[in-house]
Enzyme design. Structure first.
Site, PDB file in Angstrom:
ATOM      1  N   THR A 125      -6.990  -3.227  -3.227  1.00  8.06           N
ATOM      2  CA  THR A 125      -6.032  -3.129  -4.321  1.00  8.06           C
ATOM      3  C   THR A 125      -6.346  -4.132  -5.433  1.00  8.06           C
ATOM      4  O   THR A 125      -6.878  -5.223  -5.160  1.00  8.06           O
ATOM      5  CB  THR A 125      -4.620  -3.404  -3.772  1.00  8.06           C
ATOM      6  OG1 THR A 125      -3.713  -3.604  -4.854  1.00  8.06           O
ATOM      7  CG2 THR A 125      -4.568  -4.660  -2.890  1.00  8.06           C
ATOM      8  N   ASP A 126      -5.949  -3.786  -6.651  1.00  8.90           N
ATOM      9  CA  ASP A 126      -6.124  -4.732  -7.759  1.00  8.90           C
ATOM     10  C   ASP A 126      -5.208  -5.954  -7.602  1.00  8.90           C
ATOM     11  O   ASP A 126      -5.407  -6.960  -8.276  1.00  8.90           O
ATOM     12  CB  ASP A 126      -5.897  -4.048  -9.119  1.00  8.90           C
ATOM     13  CG  ASP A 126      -4.498  -3.478  -9.312  1.00  8.90           C
ATOM     14  OD1 ASP A 126      -3.687  -3.525  -8.379  1.00  8.90           O
ATOM     15  OD2 ASP A 126      -4.219  -2.966 -10.423  1.00  8.90           O
ATOM     16  N   GLU A 127      -4.200  -5.863  -6.711  1.00 11.77           N
ATOM     17  CA  GLU A 127      -3.274  -7.000  -6.534  1.00 11.77           C
ATOM     18  C   GLU A 127      -3.973  -8.238  -5.999  1.00 11.77           C
ATOM     19  O   GLU A 127      -3.443  -9.341  -6.116  1.00 11.77           O
ATOM     20  CB  GLU A 127      -2.140  -6.634  -5.572  1.00 11.77           C
ATOM     21  CG  GLU A 127      -1.186  -5.652  -6.160  1.00 11.77           C
ATOM     22  CD  GLU A 127       0.242  -5.807  -5.648  1.00 11.77           C
ATOM     23  OE1 GLU A 127       0.558  -6.829  -5.022  1.00 11.77           O
ATOM     24  OE2 GLU A 127       1.025  -4.905  -5.905  1.00 11.77           O
ATOM     25  N   TYR A 150       1.718  -9.564   0.781  1.00 11.50           N
ATOM     26  CA  TYR A 150       0.957  -8.312   0.857  1.00 11.50           C
ATOM     27  C   TYR A 150      -0.442  -8.503   0.280  1.00 11.50           C
ATOM     28  O   TYR A 150      -1.453  -8.224   0.938  1.00 11.50           O
ATOM     29  CB  TYR A 150       1.687  -7.176   0.117  1.00 11.50           C
ATOM     30  CG  TYR A 150       0.774  -6.026  -0.242  1.00 11.50           C
ATOM     31  CD1 TYR A 150       0.273  -5.175   0.745  1.00 11.50           C
ATOM     32  CD2 TYR A 150       0.369  -5.788  -1.569  1.00 11.50           C
ATOM     33  CE1 TYR A 150      -0.592  -4.129   0.429  1.00 11.50           C
ATOM     34  CE2 TYR A 150      -0.492  -4.752  -1.895  1.00 11.50           C
ATOM     35  CZ  TYR A 150      -0.967  -3.924  -0.888  1.00 11.50           C
ATOM     36  OH  TYR A 150      -1.835  -2.896  -1.204  1.00 11.50           O
TER      37      TYR A 150
HETATM   38  P1  NAD Z   1       1.422   4.031   2.805  1.00 16.18           P
HETATM   39  O1  NAD Z   1       2.350   2.900   3.088  1.00 16.18           O
HETATM   40  O2  NAD Z   1       1.970   5.266   2.183  1.00 16.18           O
HETATM   41  O3  NAD Z   1       0.687   4.478   4.146  1.00 16.18           O
HETATM   42  C1  NAD Z   1       0.137   3.554   5.053  1.00 16.18           C
HETATM   43  C2  NAD Z   1      -0.274   4.325   6.302  1.00 16.18           C
HETATM   44  O4  NAD Z   1      -0.890   3.408   7.201  1.00 16.18           O
HETATM   45  C3  NAD Z   1       0.911   4.960   7.051  1.00 16.18           C
HETATM   46  O5  NAD Z   1       0.581   6.277   7.437  1.00 16.18           O
HETATM   47  C4  NAD Z   1       1.080   4.065   8.262  1.00 16.18           C
HETATM   48  O6  NAD Z   1       1.617   4.738   9.382  1.00 16.18           O
HETATM   49  C5  NAD Z   1      -0.357   3.609   8.508  1.00 16.18           C
HETATM   50  N1  NAD Z   1      -0.431   2.356   9.250  1.00 16.18           N
HETATM   51  C6  NAD Z   1       0.238   1.198   8.992  1.00 16.18           C
HETATM   52  N2  NAD Z   1      -0.082   0.267   9.898  1.00 16.18           N
HETATM   53  C7  NAD Z   1      -1.006   0.825  10.730  1.00 16.18           C
HETATM   54  C8  NAD Z   1      -1.724   0.349  11.852  1.00 16.18           C
HETATM   55  N3  NAD Z   1      -1.571  -0.893  12.317  1.00 16.18           N
HETATM   56  N4  NAD Z   1      -2.576   1.200  12.466  1.00 16.18           N
HETATM   57  C9  NAD Z   1      -2.731   2.468  12.021  1.00 16.18           C
HETATM   58  N5  NAD Z   1      -2.059   2.977  10.984  1.00 16.18           N
HETATM   59  C10 NAD Z   1      -1.210   2.166  10.329  1.00 16.18           C
HETATM   60  O7  NAD Z   1       0.260   3.409   1.946  1.00 16.18           O
HETATM   61  P2  NAD Z   1      -0.532   3.972   0.679  1.00 16.18           P
HETATM   62  O8  NAD Z   1       0.248   3.684  -0.542  1.00 16.18           O
HETATM   63  O9  NAD Z   1      -0.999   5.332   0.967  1.00 16.18           O
HETATM   64  O10 NAD Z   1      -1.788   2.963   0.672  1.00 16.18           O
HETATM   65  C11 NAD Z   1      -2.954   3.247   1.426  1.00 16.18           C
HETATM   66  C12 NAD Z   1      -3.992   2.165   1.189  1.00 16.18           C
HETATM   67  O11 NAD Z   1      -4.290   2.073  -0.197  1.00 16.18           O
HETATM   68  C13 NAD Z   1      -3.521   0.763   1.600  1.00 16.18           C
HETATM   69  O12 NAD Z   1      -4.594   0.092   2.192  1.00 16.18           O
HETATM   70  C14 NAD Z   1      -3.126   0.099   0.286  1.00 16.18           C
HETATM   71  O13 NAD Z   1      -3.281  -1.299   0.351  1.00 16.18           O
HETATM   72  C15 NAD Z   1      -4.119   0.751  -0.658  1.00 16.18           C
HETATM   73  N6  NAD Z   1      -3.689   0.844  -2.059  1.00 16.18           N
HETATM   74  C16 NAD Z   1      -2.495   1.438  -2.377  1.00 16.18           C
HETATM   75  C17 NAD Z   1      -2.142   1.592  -3.725  1.00 16.18           C
HETATM   76  C18 NAD Z   1      -0.844   2.274  -4.137  1.00 16.18           C
HETATM   77  O14 NAD Z   1      -0.529   2.294  -5.327  1.00 16.18           O
HETATM   78  N7  NAD Z   1      -0.069   2.851  -3.226  1.00 16.18           N
HETATM   79  C19 NAD Z   1      -3.004   1.112  -4.715  1.00 16.18           C
HETATM   80  C20 NAD Z   1      -4.206   0.492  -4.347  1.00 16.18           C
HETATM   81  C21 NAD Z   1      -4.538   0.376  -3.011  1.00 16.18           C
HETATM   82  O1  DAU Z   2      -1.473  -2.411  -7.811  1.00 16.55           O
HETATM   83  C1  DAU Z   2      -1.669  -1.705  -6.619  1.00 16.55           C
HETATM   84  C2  DAU Z   2      -0.465  -1.877  -5.723  1.00 16.55           C
HETATM   85  O2  DAU Z   2       0.565  -1.075  -6.295  1.00 16.55           O
HETATM   86  C3  DAU Z   2      -0.708  -1.449  -4.276  1.00 16.55           C
HETATM   87  O3  DAU Z   2      -1.661  -2.297  -3.709  1.00 16.55           O
HETATM   88  C4  DAU Z   2       0.590  -1.520  -3.468  1.00 16.55           C
HETATM   89  O4  DAU Z   2       0.385  -1.047  -2.149  1.00 16.55           O
HETATM   90  C5  DAU Z   2       1.623  -0.656  -4.150  1.00 16.55           C
HETATM   91  O5  DAU Z   2       2.867  -0.768  -3.477  1.00 16.55           O
HETATM   92  C6  DAU Z   2       1.775  -1.081  -5.599  1.00 16.55           C
HETATM   93  O6  DAU Z   2       2.396  -2.403  -5.686  1.00 16.55           O
HETATM   94  P1  DAU Z   2       3.534  -2.726  -6.752  1.00 16.55           P
HETATM   95  O7  DAU Z   2       4.322  -3.851  -6.282  1.00 16.55           O
HETATM   96  O8  DAU Z   2       2.947  -2.795  -8.111  1.00 16.55           O
HETATM   97  O9  DAU Z   2       4.345  -1.318  -6.646  1.00 16.55           O
HETATM   98  P2  DAU Z   2       5.899  -0.994  -6.676  1.00 16.55           P
HETATM   99  O10 DAU Z   2       6.007   0.488  -6.805  1.00 16.55           O
HETATM  100  O11 DAU Z   2       6.646  -1.653  -5.591  1.00 16.55           O
HETATM  101  O12 DAU Z   2       6.371  -1.649  -8.041  1.00 16.55           O
HETATM  102  C7  DAU Z   2       5.780  -1.276  -9.294  1.00 16.55           C
HETATM  103  C8  DAU Z   2       6.428  -2.132 -10.362  1.00 16.55           C
HETATM  104  O13 DAU Z   2       7.807  -1.713 -10.498  1.00 16.55           O
HETATM  105  C9  DAU Z   2       6.484  -3.603 -10.016  1.00 16.55           C
HETATM  106  O14 DAU Z   2       6.306  -4.359 -11.204  1.00 16.55           O
HETATM  107  C10 DAU Z   2       7.906  -3.810  -9.472  1.00 16.55           C
HETATM  108  C11 DAU Z   2       8.715  -2.782 -10.228  1.00 16.55           C
HETATM  109  N1  DAU Z   2       9.861  -2.192  -9.486  1.00 16.55           N
HETATM  110  C12 DAU Z   2       9.645  -1.682  -8.247  1.00 16.55           C
HETATM  111  C13 DAU Z   2      10.668  -1.133  -7.516  1.00 16.55           C
HETATM  112  C14 DAU Z   2      10.447  -0.571  -6.130  1.00 16.55           C
HETATM  113  C15 DAU Z   2      11.111  -2.151 -10.071  1.00 16.55           C
HETATM  114  O15 DAU Z   2      11.321  -2.584 -11.224  1.00 16.55           O
HETATM  115  N2  DAU Z   2      12.141  -1.588  -9.352  1.00 16.55           N
HETATM  116  C16 DAU Z   2      11.983  -1.094  -8.090  1.00 16.55           C
HETATM  117  O16 DAU Z   2      12.986  -0.638  -7.476  1.00 16.55           O
END
Ligand code: NAD
Ligand code: DAU
Length: 336
Positions: A125-127, A150
């Site tokens: 992730t970019d985080e 995280y």
């Molecule tokens: P998500 O929370 O929707 O899904 C996570 C999945 O991982 C679930 O199916 C969960 O059951 C499984 N899981 C959790 N712990 C586990 C374990 N110990 N063993 C096996 N399975 C397990 O997540 P997502 O948003 O689809 O993110 C997927 C990947 O992409 C993550 O690695 C996250 O860090 C990365 N990522 C997410 C975003 C985003 O915006 N959502 C952006 C950049 C990177």
């Molecule tokens: O940047 C990549 C990341 O993006 C991934 O690695 C993470 O898994 C994914 O959860 C996401 O992280 P963020 O914290 O950026 O996502 P989130 O959707 O929780 O929040 C997006 C932005 O919106 C953040 O600045 C917080 C804000 N927010 C979020 C929620 C849930 C609100 O203002 N209100 C809310 O209720």
């Protein structure tokens, strides 16, 4: 290719499973997922009878279970999506984040060595780069500076991947992507939470002043980026993936209100997230110039089709918002 996908029952993982099965008619996938609160087999509905797809319920942190899944043999790659992914939850209890995102990654890297898996891809992730000031974008050489449990646990995972390449010659690549949106995203994250609340005319909780900036990418574009890095990436390299659409959260929320024809009076500014990173923006020029990837969806079209997907899948929203979600929502937003 035969791929072990971990975390394939989550948001991005399930989209990736569908993407690969559709794009490569000869590829096979084994999906290993623990099915935490975020894992949902409904995300994979329709694939159960596909001969090229199998599901295993396991924990990436359990060496014996990972070995058992890999002992089926002949895997060409592991793509690791499995993670605890929600920043707000990590602020309440960080331990499971370290267990899965950091230690689980090490279990998979060790398994790669034991089973001689030719390629490993870490979905990161970019985080991990922390927060930007008013100018500039993250590049792959930006120092890691995570600010919440995280992102710290993901950064540790990335460092372990780097060490496995350097110390043991594991053929691994890392992708670091910005904020995804699209079908099957668990409604704890900004966009699906706002859509689901709008559909019930509930308040939309915006943290702080709503001027925190995120870069948004449609999930299918993230999947094609991972796919490019998986098949063409150079071992040991990191590839940033972004949507080139970095805007303040408030703008995203107002766009959702406009698309759903709901009033801005639903917006409620609530107490900010502790340690809330102010701005993310990502430079994807490396993967574009070196691997020929680029996003193929505009934000506007992707947002509209995402809203349409949630409108057409109200049962899915209802299932994901029942049970544990209610307790979570009350704990997170009840007194905010
Ligand atoms: P998500 O929370 O929707 O899904 C996570 C999945 O991982 C679930 O199916 C969960 O059951 C499984 N899981 C959790 N712990 C586990 C374990 N110990 N063993 C096996 N399975 C397990 O997540 P997502 O948003 O689809 O993110 C997927 C990947 O992409 C993550 O690695 C996250 O860090 C990365 N990522 C997410 C975003 C985003 O915006 N959502 C952006 C950049 C990177
Ligand atoms: O940047 C990549 C990341 O993006 C991934 O690695 C993470 O898994 C994914 O959860 C996401 O992280 P963020 O914290 O950026 O996502 P989130 O959707 O929780 O929040 C997006 C932005 O919106 C953040 O600045 C917080 C804000 N927010 C979020 C929620 C849930 C609100 O203002 N209100 C809310 O209720």
């Amino acid at each position: 290719m035969k791929i072990l996908v971990t975390g394939g029952a989550g948001f991005i993982g399930s989209n990736f499973v569908r993407y690969v099965l559709k794009t490569y008619p000869d590829d096979q996938i084994v999906n290993l997922d623990k099915l935490t609160y975020a894992g949902n087999l409904e995300n994979l509905a329709g694939l159960e009878d596909q001969k090229r797809y199998a599901f295993v319920r396991s924990d990436i942190g359990a060496e014996v279970e990972v070995d058992a899944a890999l002992s089926a043999g002949d895997f060409d790659a592991i793509v690791n999506f499995a993670a605890e992914t929600h920043v707000d939850r990590s602020l309440q209890d960080a331990q499971v984040f370290v267990q899965t995102n950091s230690m689980g990654t090490q279990v998979l890297l060790d398994a790669c060595r034991r089973h001689k898996i030719p390629r490993y891809l870490q979905v990161s992730t970019d985080e991990v780069y922390g927060s930007l000031g008013p100018e500039g974008k993250f590049v792959e050489t930006t120092p890691l500076a995570p600010n919440n449990p995280y992102s710290a646990s993901k950064a540790a995972g990335d460092c372990l991947v780097r060490a496995a390449v350097g110390s043991h010659g594991v053929d691994a690549v890392i992708t670091r992507c910005s904020n995804n949106f699209g079908p099957y995203q668990f409604p704890e994250k900004l966009i699906p939470l706002m859509i689901a609340n709008c559909l019930e005319d509930k308040e939309l909780p915006v943290y702080g002043d709503g001027m925190h900036v995120r870069d948004w990418i449609y999930v299918e574009d993230h999947c094609s980026g991972i796919d490019a890095a998986l098949r063409k990436g150079v071992a040991g390299e990191v590839y940033n993936i972004g949507g080139n659409y970095d805007v303040p959260n408030l703008e995203i929320v107002k766009t959702i209100l406009r698309v759903l024809d709901k009033p801005e009076s639903l917006i409620r500014f609530v107490k900010d997230r502790p340690g809330h990173d102010r701005r993310y923006a990502i430079d994807s020029s490396k993967i574009e110039s070196q691997l020929g990837w680029k996003p193929s969806h505009t934000f506007e079209d992707a947002m509209r089709s995402t809203v349409d997907w949630y409108l057409g899948n109200r049962d899915w929203i209802e299932h994901t918002r029942s049970g544990e979600y209610q307790t979570y929502y009350e704990r997170m937003y009840g007194n905010r």
